[in-house]
Design a protein around this motif. Structure first.
Motif, PDB file in Angstrom:
ATOM      1  N   GLY A  43       0.799  -1.216   0.000  1.00 41.79           N
ATOM      2  CA  GLY A  43       0.000   0.000   0.000  1.00 41.79           C
ATOM      3  C   GLY A  43       0.832   1.266   0.000  1.00 41.79           C
ATOM      4  N   GLY A  44       2.161   1.147  -0.110  1.00 40.21           N
ATOM      5  CA  GLY A  44       3.041   2.306  -0.038  1.00 40.21           C
ATOM      6  C   GLY A  44       3.383   2.604   1.413  1.00 40.21           C
ATOM      7  N   TYR A  45       4.248   3.563   1.598  1.00 39.99           N
ATOM      8  CA  TYR A  45       4.636   3.962   2.942  1.00 39.99           C
ATOM      9  C   TYR A  45       3.536   4.810   3.562  1.00 39.99           C
ATOM     10  CZ  TYR A  45       9.315   2.386   1.833  1.00 39.99           C
ATOM     11  OH  TYR A  45      10.387   1.618   1.486  1.00 39.99           O
ATOM     12  N   LEU A  88      10.311  18.816  18.549  1.00 37.54           N
ATOM     13  CA  LEU A  88      10.375  19.454  17.240  1.00 37.54           C
ATOM     14  C   LEU A  88      10.066  18.377  16.212  1.00 37.54           C
ATOM     15  CD1 LEU A  88      13.611  21.562  17.670  1.00 37.54           C
ATOM     16  CD2 LEU A  88      11.332  22.464  17.238  1.00 37.54           C
ATOM     17  N   VAL A  89       9.040  18.593  15.397  1.00 37.77           N
ATOM     18  CA  VAL A  89       8.658  17.625  14.371  1.00 37.77           C
ATOM     19  C   VAL A  89       8.663  18.322  13.019  1.00 37.77           C
ATOM     20  CG1 VAL A  89       7.281  16.211  15.942  1.00 37.77           C
ATOM     21  CG2 VAL A  89       6.195  18.063  14.701  1.00 37.77           C
ATOM     22  N   THR A  90       8.829  17.539  11.974  1.00 35.94           N
ATOM     23  CA  THR A  90       8.823  18.116  10.631  1.00 35.94           C
ATOM     24  C   THR A  90       7.406  18.541  10.253  1.00 35.94           C
ATOM     25  OG1 THR A  90       8.588  15.913   9.677  1.00 35.94           O
ATOM     26  CG2 THR A  90      10.812  16.796   9.861  1.00 35.94           C
ATOM     27  N   ALA A  91       7.315  19.623   9.487  1.00 36.86           N
ATOM     28  CA  ALA A  91       6.011  20.147   9.095  1.00 36.86           C
ATOM     29  C   ALA A  91       5.296  19.196   8.143  1.00 36.86           C
ATOM     30  CB  ALA A  91       6.160  21.518   8.449  1.00 36.86           C
ATOM     31  N   ARG A  92       6.041  18.556   7.258  1.00 38.34           N
ATOM     32  CA  ARG A  92       5.427  17.556   6.377  1.00 38.34           C
ATOM     33  C   ARG A  92       5.901  16.178   6.838  1.00 38.34           C
ATOM     34  NH1 ARG A  92       9.207  15.835   2.446  1.00 38.34           N
ATOM     35  NH2 ARG A  92      10.873  17.351   2.314  1.00 38.34           N
ATOM     36  N   PRO A  93       5.014  15.201   6.803  1.00 42.61           N
ATOM     37  CA  PRO A  93       5.384  13.870   7.292  1.00 42.61           C
ATOM     38  C   PRO A  93       6.529  13.273   6.483  1.00 42.61           C
ATOM     39  CG  PRO A  93       3.017  14.029   6.930  1.00 42.61           C
ATOM     40  CD  PRO A  93       3.619  15.259   6.365  1.00 42.61           C
ATOM     41  N   MET A  94       7.466  12.654   7.167  1.00 38.92           N
ATOM     42  CA  MET A  94       8.599  11.988   6.528  1.00 38.92           C
ATOM     43  C   MET A  94       8.711  10.588   7.097  1.00 38.92           C
ATOM     44  SD  MET A  94      11.483  14.918   6.412  1.00 38.92           S
ATOM     45  CE  MET A  94      11.058  16.562   5.900  1.00 38.92           C
ATOM     46  N   PRO A  95       9.074   9.606   6.266  1.00 40.54           N
ATOM     47  CA  PRO A  95       9.166   8.236   6.765  1.00 40.54           C
ATOM     48  C   PRO A  95      10.310   8.066   7.749  1.00 40.54           C
ATOM     49  CG  PRO A  95       9.917   8.362   4.494  1.00 40.54           C
ATOM     50  CD  PRO A  95       9.379   9.707   4.858  1.00 40.54           C
ATOM     51  N   ARG A  98      14.025  10.063   8.867  1.00 35.08           N
ATOM     52  CA  ARG A  98      14.703  10.755   7.775  1.00 35.08           C
ATOM     53  C   ARG A  98      14.292  12.216   7.771  1.00 35.08           C
ATOM     54  NH1 ARG A  98      12.801   6.354   3.783  1.00 35.08           N
ATOM     55  NH2 ARG A  98      13.832   4.585   4.710  1.00 35.08           N
ATOM     56  N   ILE A  99      15.257  13.084   7.844  1.00 41.68           N
ATOM     57  CA  ILE A  99      14.986  14.515   7.847  1.00 41.68           C
ATOM     58  C   ILE A  99      15.611  15.109   6.599  1.00 41.68           C
ATOM     59  CG2 ILE A  99      15.442  16.687   9.029  1.00 41.68           C
ATOM     60  CD1 ILE A  99      15.414  15.106  11.635  1.00 41.68           C
ATOM     61  N   SER A 100      14.789  15.742   5.774  1.00 43.43           N
ATOM     62  CA  SER A 100      15.299  16.384   4.573  1.00 43.43           C
ATOM     63  C   SER A 100      14.549  17.684   4.340  1.00 43.43           C
ATOM     64  CB  SER A 100      15.161  15.458   3.363  1.00 43.43           C
ATOM     65  OG  SER A 100      13.803  15.184   3.114  1.00 43.43           O
ATOM     66  N   PRO A 101      15.244  18.680   3.771  1.00 49.54           N
ATOM     67  CA  PRO A 101      14.590  19.963   3.536  1.00 49.54           C
ATOM     68  C   PRO A 101      13.655  19.897   2.334  1.00 49.54           C
ATOM     69  CG  PRO A 101      16.820  20.013   2.710  1.00 49.54           C
ATOM     70  CD  PRO A 101      16.652  18.688   3.402  1.00 49.54           C
ATOM     71  N   ASP A 102      12.844  20.935   2.186  1.00 46.92           N
ATOM     72  CA  ASP A 102      11.997  21.058   1.010  1.00 46.92           C
ATOM     73  C   ASP A 102      12.870  21.387  -0.197  1.00 46.92           C
ATOM     74  OD1 ASP A 102       9.815  20.532   2.580  1.00 46.92           O
ATOM     75  OD2 ASP A 102       9.265  22.631   2.851  1.00 46.92           O
ATOM     76  N   VAL A 106      14.898  24.708   2.643  1.00 42.23           N
ATOM     77  CA  VAL A 106      14.460  25.106   3.979  1.00 42.23           C
ATOM     78  C   VAL A 106      13.842  23.900   4.688  1.00 42.23           C
ATOM     79  CG1 VAL A 106      12.939  26.623   5.290  1.00 42.23           C
ATOM     80  CG2 VAL A 106      14.057  27.476   3.236  1.00 42.23           C
ATOM     81  N   LEU A 107      14.344  23.604   5.875  1.00 41.51           N
ATOM     82  CA  LEU A 107      13.773  22.551   6.712  1.00 41.51           C
ATOM     83  C   LEU A 107      12.697  23.196   7.562  1.00 41.51           C
ATOM     84  CD1 LEU A 107      13.767  19.658   7.831  1.00 41.51           C
ATOM     85  CD2 LEU A 107      15.511  20.402   9.463  1.00 41.51           C
ATOM     86  N   ARG A 108      11.455  22.765   7.397  1.00 35.19           N
ATOM     87  CA  ARG A 108      10.331  23.347   8.130  1.00 35.19           C
ATOM     88  C   ARG A 108       9.945  22.428   9.282  1.00 35.19           C
ATOM     89  NH1 ARG A 108      10.184  25.200   3.087  1.00 35.19           N
ATOM     90  NH2 ARG A 108       9.678  27.395   2.791  1.00 35.19           N
TER      91      ARG A 108
END
Length: 163
Positions: A43-45, A88-95, A98-102, A106-108
């Protein structure tokens, strides 16, 4: 014996030259090929977003040096004491972690926490400058190499740190 070897060699080269690899049913290299497999779940991540509410206000943000990277330290303030599970959590969900900027570098992030239950003894009025809420996030040098700035949002304001 040499005639048989030459005949088999010519036949093998002719059959293997039938189209590109895997395009022809006559190609012996494609007879046992299996479909491409992936490690992605069926079903994907799943994209799980954090449902904790944002802290009302960010008072400061700064970088602290680490041996291999930097530590982002953010202080906030809420009108009452007793906030728990602050992070502190990322603004958009990430699996995973893993932390990556947009795409713009910019890392939100969001400063979130669980407020105390209404009427609980922990929900006393907070004193500015004394009852601060602090959260930190370690970023490695590899992660920082892709980040141009960090933007931290709360319920009331946004703070941006450039590298």
């Amino acid at each position: 014996m040499t005639k048989l070897t030459a005949t088999l060699l010519i036949a093998t080269m002719a059959v293997s030259a039938c189209g590109r690899l895997g395009d022809s049913g006559w190609n012996p290299l494609s007879w046992g090929s299996a479909p491409a497999r992936s490690l992605e779940p069926e079903g994907g991540y799943t994209q799980v977003s954090d449902t904790r509410p944002s802290i009302p206000q960010i008072t400061s943000a700064r970088w602290e040096p680490l041996n291999e990277g930097l530590l982002l330290v953010v202080n906030g303030f809420a009108p009452v004491r007793g906030y728990s599970a602050v992070a502190l959590v990322t603004a958009r969900p990430m699996p995973g972690d893993r932390i990556s900027p947009d795409a713009d570098g910019v890392l939100r992030l969001r400063l979130v926490g669980v407020p105390p239950a209404p009427g609980s003894p922990a929900a006393l009025p907070a004193r500015p400058g004394v009852d601060e809420i602090t959260a930190a996030m370690a970023l490695s040098s590899v992660q920082l190499s892709r980040i141009a700035a960090v933007e931290i949002a709360s319920a009331g304001n946004v703070v941006t740190l450039r590298r």
